[in-house]
Design an enzyme around this catalytic site. Structure first.
Site, PDB file in Angstrom:
ATOM      1  CE1 TYR A  57      -3.424   2.800   0.499  1.00  0.00           C
ATOM      2  CE2 TYR A  57      -1.989   3.501   2.299  1.00  0.00           C
ATOM      3  CZ  TYR A  57      -3.043   3.748   1.430  1.00  0.00           C
ATOM      4  OH  TYR A  57      -3.699   4.954   1.484  1.00  0.00           O
ATOM      5  N   GLY A  93      -2.252   8.588   4.382  1.00  0.00           N
ATOM      6  CA  GLY A  93      -3.432   7.960   4.960  1.00  0.00           C
ATOM      7  C   GLY A  93      -3.121   6.626   5.617  1.00  0.00           C
ATOM      8  CB  SER A 107      -3.886  12.222   5.597  1.00  0.00           C
ATOM      9  OG  SER A 107      -4.911  11.814   4.713  1.00  0.00           O
ATOM     10  CE1 TYR A 155      -6.978  13.066  -0.833  1.00  0.00           C
ATOM     11  CE2 TYR A 155      -6.955  11.969   1.302  1.00  0.00           C
ATOM     12  CZ  TYR A 155      -6.373  12.210   0.074  1.00  0.00           C
ATOM     13  OH  TYR A 155      -5.200  11.581  -0.259  1.00  0.00           O
ATOM     14  CB  THR A 169      -5.679  16.667  -1.674  1.00  0.00           C
ATOM     15  OG1 THR A 169      -4.592  16.778  -0.745  1.00  0.00           O
ATOM     16  CG2 THR A 169      -5.285  15.688  -2.762  1.00  0.00           C
ATOM     17  NE  ARG A 189      -4.261   4.980  -4.679  1.00  0.00           N
ATOM     18  CZ  ARG A 189      -4.498   5.847  -3.703  1.00  0.00           C
ATOM     19  NH1 ARG A 189      -4.490   5.444  -2.449  1.00  0.00           N
ATOM     20  NH2 ARG A 189      -4.735   7.111  -3.982  1.00  0.00           N
ATOM     21  CE  LYS A 204       0.170  16.310  -1.175  1.00  0.00           C
ATOM     22  NZ  LYS A 204      -0.295  15.198  -2.021  1.00  0.00           N
ATOM     23  CG  HIS A 244      -2.432  11.550  -4.728  1.00  0.00           C
ATOM     24  ND1 HIS A 244      -3.281  12.512  -4.248  1.00  0.00           N
ATOM     25  CD2 HIS A 244      -2.512  10.526  -3.834  1.00  0.00           C
ATOM     26  CE1 HIS A 244      -3.861  12.089  -3.138  1.00  0.00           C
ATOM     27  NE2 HIS A 244      -3.408  10.876  -2.865  1.00  0.00           N
ATOM     28  CG  MET A 276      12.907   7.994  -3.528  1.00  0.00           C
ATOM     29  SD  MET A 276      12.191   7.093  -2.133  1.00  0.00           S
ATOM     30  CE  MET A 276      13.225   5.622  -2.139  1.00  0.00           C
TER      31      MET A 276
END
Length: 432
Positions: free
Chosen positions: A55, A110, A137, A161, A187, A196, A277, A301, A336
């Site tokens: 996830y 999340g 979030s 959201y 967002t 996903r 965002k 995202h 990263m």
């Protein structure tokens, strides 16, 4: 010429042998061996069940957006200046009306306590200790009040959201404002959930459920399940309970009717700074700035919504050329390393956000893992700045970086008809 040799004696070896003190704390031992965010990711993967790890680690569909975003940061060329005094480096920035000791903050994520039981408490307290903002979030697993308790003196931001139940959405916003959150991140790239696929293949649900498949995955990761089962049950700021996949949950919650009029209304409800965002085009960036927001986040995202979306780092120079100084420009997706952040700052970003990089640290070692992730990014940022010959973030500029773009847009029909090209012109390194 023949070398002279002597008889080897044990006493000659003594000065050369120094045994490292054995670290008995397993978490500390693991984290001390992590020198990059990629190292933390590998530790996290070993210690986290596949559903929770995927996830975090995964993205939408074929995961092209995420791969391209990370590749964009690898495909740059730095142009260092020499003979500069870099004995001291100032990494602090002013962002959205306050100071951050480092040019990055923790992005909203999340379901965070599903990755590791310490969840947002670990992230918020680590951010406070480092002097950087922490973002909660709407789909967080702790309340605004708990996050403020974990980070009593630091900066907290709330990510919104807009849900179909707008009263519930604004109740959360009011709670965040009441405990001193200073910035609202609205967002705007989630009219529906992205596909996903890793979650679908894993059968990942909220909360995680034991099946024969997950039981087999649990066996080598008992600490995660022990923590999950013996700490307080998962609670969500935005819902009381849910039994289903994450995609089904998001499609149930998110309001696909939100438009620019709603954004203006939200802006008027919030007493602090408002940031949008999910900006992915220059036109949308200009439009929200015209509406009076305080900042924008160039983001797709984390590649988790529309696959093949624009790469924010590629979009950055165009947006900065038009809007630098008119609004505050924040970048996320694909970051990263500290070098990635330095490149973004040089090309016009005022600030950056990290999501997965923080979560890899969290999964690798809870609060100490988040501390380690922040320290890795801090040290990489300082080292890169010194090697570029700059002693403060404000000294970074586009001459320090060239984007080496493998993905070049094909001219569209209008450009072909006019004899023009939509392909970006390569910016060459300045002669030295």
């Amino acid at each position: 010429m023949k070398m002279k040799r002597k008889l080897l004696r044990p006493a000659d070896l003594a000065p050369l042998i120094h045994f490292k003190k054995l670290e008995l704390n397993g978490r500390a031992r693991r984290l001390s061996g992590a020198h990059t965010i990629a190292d933390l990711r590998e530790i996290a993967k070993r210690r986290t069940p596949k559903g929770a790890f995927d996830y975090t680690d995964g993205a939408a569909e074929a995961e092209l957006s995420l791969g391209r975003a990370r590749r964009a940061f690898r495909e740059i060329e730095f142009h260092p200046a020499i003979l500069r005094d870099v004995s001291r480096v100032d990494t602090s920035v002013e962002i959205l009306g306050g100071r951050s000791a480092l040019p990055f903050g923790i992005a909203p994520t999340g379901f965070t306590r599903m990755m590791q039981a310490e969840g947002e408490r670990a992230g918020a307290s680590a951010a406070g200790a480092a002097g950087i903002p922490f973002s909660l979030s709407t789909l967080g697993t702790e309340s605004p009040e708990v996050v403020r308790e974990a980070n009593p003196d630091g900066r907290c931001w709330f990510q919104l959201y807009m849900q179909k139940d707008r009263d519930k959405s604004m109740q959360l916003v009011e709670r965040a404002a009441a405990v001193g959150f200073d910035t609202l991140l609205v967002t705007v790239d989630v009219p529906v959930a992205g596909a996903r696929l890793r979650d679908n293949y894993n059968g990942f649900t909220i909360p995680p459920q034991l099946t024969p498949k997950t039981v087999l995955n649990v066996i080598p990761k008992p600490e995660w399940w022990f923590n999950f089962l013996t700490t307080e049950p998962l609670t969500f700021a935005s819902l009381s309970e849910w039994k289903g996949t994450i995609g089904e949950l998001l499609d149930t919650l998110f309001d696909p009717t939100v438009d620019f009029d709603d954004l203006e209304w939200i802006r008027d409800q919030w007493p602090g700074k408002v940031v949008v965002k999910g900006i992915q085009t220059l036109a949308d960036a200009k439009r929200v700035v015209d509406l009076g927001v305080d900042g924008i986040v160039l983001s797709n995202h984390g590649g988790r919504q529309l696959d093949r979306a624009p790469v924010p780092f590629h979009l950055l120079p165009t947006v900065a050329a038009e809007l630098k100084g008119k609004t505050e420009i924040i970048l996320d997706t694909g970051i990263m390393s500290g070098a990635d952040m330095v490149a973004a700052l040089a090309l016009g970003a005022d600030f950056t956000l990290v999501g997965r990089a923080y979560l890899y640290g969290l999964m690798a070692g809870g609060r100490e893992g988040v501390d380690r992730a922040i320290e890795i990014l801090r040290s990489e940022t300082v080292r890169t700045m010194k090697l570029l010959g700059v002693s403060s973030v404000s000294e970074l500029n586009p001459d320090h970086v060239t984007q080496l773009r493998r993905l070049v847009p094909v001219p569209g029909p209008r450009a072909i008809a006019s004899g023009a090209s939509t392909a970006p012109k390569a910016r060459h390194a300045p002669s030295r």
